[in-house]
Design a protein around this motif. Structure first.
Motif, PDB file in Angstrom:
ATOM      1  N   PHE A 272       9.076  -0.959  -1.628  1.00  0.00           N
ATOM      2  CA  PHE A 272       7.985  -1.591  -1.913  1.00  0.00           C
ATOM      3  C   PHE A 272       8.061  -2.100  -3.373  1.00  0.00           C
ATOM      4  O   PHE A 272       7.778  -3.473  -3.584  1.00  0.00           O
ATOM      5  N   VAL A 273       8.577  -1.449  -4.409  1.00  0.00           N
ATOM      6  CA  VAL A 273       8.662  -1.710  -5.652  1.00  0.00           C
ATOM      7  C   VAL A 273       9.629  -2.806  -6.130  1.00  0.00           C
ATOM      8  O   VAL A 273       9.188  -3.844  -6.506  1.00  0.00           O
ATOM      9  N   HIS A 274      10.637  -3.013  -5.367  1.00  0.00           N
ATOM     10  CA  HIS A 274      11.767  -3.836  -5.707  1.00  0.00           C
ATOM     11  C   HIS A 274      11.801  -5.238  -4.658  1.00  0.00           C
ATOM     12  O   HIS A 274      12.388  -6.298  -5.029  1.00  0.00           O
ATOM     13  N   LYS A 275      11.004  -4.983  -3.296  1.00  0.00           N
ATOM     14  CA  LYS A 275      11.041  -6.151  -2.359  1.00  0.00           C
ATOM     15  C   LYS A 275       9.851  -6.740  -2.017  1.00  0.00           C
ATOM     16  O   LYS A 275       9.572  -7.717  -1.251  1.00  0.00           O
ATOM     17  N   HIS A 276       8.561  -6.010  -2.337  1.00  0.00           N
ATOM     18  CA  HIS A 276       7.370  -6.707  -1.692  1.00  0.00           C
ATOM     19  C   HIS A 276       6.644  -7.234  -3.007  1.00  0.00           C
ATOM     20  O   HIS A 276       6.442  -6.741  -4.021  1.00  0.00           O
TER      21      HIS A 276
ATOM     22  N   ILE B 269       9.156   6.528  -8.875  1.00  0.00           N
ATOM     23  CA  ILE B 269       9.658   5.096  -8.831  1.00  0.00           C
ATOM     24  C   ILE B 269       8.718   4.210  -9.588  1.00  0.00           C
ATOM     25  O   ILE B 269       9.164   3.416 -10.431  1.00  0.00           O
ATOM     26  N   PHE B 270       7.301   4.347  -9.351  1.00  0.00           N
ATOM     27  CA  PHE B 270       6.280   3.412 -10.125  1.00  0.00           C
ATOM     28  C   PHE B 270       6.327   3.798 -11.492  1.00  0.00           C
ATOM     29  O   PHE B 270       6.314   2.837 -12.481  1.00  0.00           O
ATOM     30  N   ARG B 271       6.420   5.046 -11.872  1.00  0.00           N
ATOM     31  CA  ARG B 271       6.385   5.506 -13.223  1.00  0.00           C
ATOM     32  C   ARG B 271       7.678   4.962 -13.967  1.00  0.00           C
ATOM     33  O   ARG B 271       7.667   4.373 -15.153  1.00  0.00           O
ATOM     34  N   ASN B 272       8.727   4.854 -13.276  1.00  0.00           N
ATOM     35  CA  ASN B 272       9.991   4.426 -14.137  1.00  0.00           C
ATOM     36  C   ASN B 272       9.987   2.728 -14.397  1.00  0.00           C
ATOM     37  O   ASN B 272      10.654   2.025 -14.930  1.00  0.00           O
ATOM     38  N   GLU B 273       8.831   2.106 -13.511  1.00  0.00           N
ATOM     39  CA  GLU B 273       8.778   0.818 -13.679  1.00  0.00           C
ATOM     40  C   GLU B 273       7.284   0.348 -14.673  1.00  0.00           C
ATOM     41  O   GLU B 273       7.032  -0.814 -14.886  1.00  0.00           O
ATOM     42  N   GLY B 274       7.138   1.360 -15.309  1.00  0.00           N
ATOM     43  CA  GLY B 274       5.955   1.116 -16.272  1.00  0.00           C
ATOM     44  C   GLY B 274       4.771   1.278 -15.662  1.00  0.00           C
ATOM     45  O   GLY B 274       3.630   0.893 -16.463  1.00  0.00           O
TER      46      GLY B 274
END
Length: 423
Positions: free
Chosen positions: A185-189, A254-259
């Motif tokens: 979801f984070v990288h492709k949606h 995953i979301f935390r690592n993306e800020g």
């Protein structure tokens, strides 16, 4: 010299106080009671509906790991429930490789979106739970209880006033093999670019309160707002210090690592059910589902109409007081309190030494003795779990009778204190 009596010792006199403290903590560790009727108040969650949804999602208590036939059946049941609630579910089917693990798999996330009044501002709140299980477990607690809770929340929101911000529900696949659904979801949606705040719901057992155990960085504003809206606050920033040293991650990572900041909740009672064959629907506490859903409703109430571009502020320490309210302060304040406490400790030693009421040799002996007593308490408490546990099903600190085990630990502390005070 008159010999001290055991029955007038400080330990005997403090026993009623210890028992009262035990009762307070026992009550505080209980999740809110199940709501089993429809409430006109849109902020009240109906846990009985969510529990019935859970029973329908995994009716035969079968494992449903990513890629399996049973996983696809569970996917279809979730999508069907969301359609009944008035949504048009999107299935994000993709091949994803993990960023935190080397695993790869075909995943199928389920996504629904409730547009807000200001839907054009690209500000969205995301609520998330994963629906896959490990191959050895039905996964009722990890994480289908949270899935059922969020489906009920989504259904309730269709009957509530619309919020300013978009609300997205994401049911991820492939979490157990490497957080793959969240990664996809984070990288492709495309909807990820609108997500400013994420609330994740997990389970590491079968009962207990839904605890807030993790937030993102610069969490001050988020903690302040959620603490005002929370109807059953339970959590502690210390939990994250423990959690981050464990070999576990959740989709929130995953979301935390993306800020992207947010709140991460989990219940953890009866931890031996985690990833086991007994993680079944009938073993799940409906009250834990109630707390999951209420936390979700409270989080939406707190941020549904907020400016999601102004969330970041200073880091804050937080903890609840007997599940009645949150106490929180800035990390800089914590350092000031540490310095103040240490200064007070030194002043007490100096004052007693000046009045010849303290022997330095006794102090040097008592400090390591205090550390030793803590170790004895921890080891003794662990040993006490052996006769209290049901060995075929339970292990570690998970007891067949939690009340008996907690009272045994309390009695252990009392006996040690009694022995020490009689010397």
């Amino acid at each position: 010299m008159k010999k001290k009596s055991l029955w007038t010792s400080p330990s005997i006199l403090s026993l009623p106080l210890l028992f009262f403290i035990y009762l307070l903590f026992d009550a505080a560790l209980a999740p809110p009671k199940l709501v089993s009727e429809y409430k006109a108040d849109p902020t009240v969650f109906n846990g009985e509906n969510a529990y019935n949804i859970l029973r329908e999602l995994i009716p035969q208590n079968l494992p449903h790991p990513v890629g399996s036939i049973e996983n696809k059946r569970v996917r279809d049941r979730i999508a069907g429930k969301l359609k009944e609630a008035g949504y048009l579910p999107e299935i994000q089917a993709d091949f994803v490789c993990g960023t935190l693990t080397p695993a790869c798999a075909d995943i199928e996330n389920i996504i629904v979106r409730l547009p807000g009044v200001n839907t054009g501002n690209n500000n969205a709140i995301l609520l998330m739970a994963h629906y896959d299980s490990t191959p050895a477990t039905p996964g009722a607690g990890d994480d289908m209880a949270a899935v059922a809770a969020l489906i009920e929340v989504a259904s309730r929101l269709q009957r509530s006033p619309t919020y300013q911000n978009d609300i997205i529900f994401l049911f991820t696949d492939g979490e157990e093999v490497g957080l793959l659904g969240a990664t996809g979801f984070v990288h492709k949606h495309p909807l990820f670019s609108t997500v400013k705040l994420v609330f994740n719901f997990e389970g590491r057992g079968a009962s207990g309160p839904s605890m807030l155990f993790e937030t993102g960085k610069q969490n001050g504003h988020i903690i302040r707002q959620f603490s005002k809206a929370s109807q059953a606050p339970h959590g502690n920033s210390f939990f994250y210090e423990v959690y981050k040293n464990m070999p576990n991650d959740t989709d929130f990572s995953i979301f935390r690592n993306e800020g992207v900041s947010g709140l991460n909740f989990a219940f953890g009672g009866h931890a031996s059910h985690y990833h086991s064959a007994i993680d079944k629907v009938e073993n799940i506490s409906p009250n834990s589902i109630q707390h999951h859903g209420q936390n979700a409703m409270d989080a939406i109430s707190a941020f549904g109409n907020s400016d999601l571009n102004a969330l970041h502020s200073e880091d804050r320490v937080f903890f609840d007081i007997f599940s009645m309210f949150f106490i929180h302060w800035s990390v800089s304040t914590s350092w000031a309190l540490i310095i103040l406490a240490f200064t007070g400790f030194i002043l007490v030693i100096w004052s007693n030494k000046r009045r010849n009421q303290l022997r330095l040799g006794f102090l040097l002996v008592s400090m390591p003795l205090g550390i030793f007593m803590i170790m004895v308490f921890l080891i003794g408490g662990w040993l006490l779990t052996w006769p209290l546990a049901d060995w075929p099903l339970l292990e570690g600190l998970d007891h067949a009778d939690p009340a008996a085990s907690r009272l045994s630990l309390l009695f252990f502390v009392f006996v040690i204190g009694l022995m020490m005070s009689s010397l």
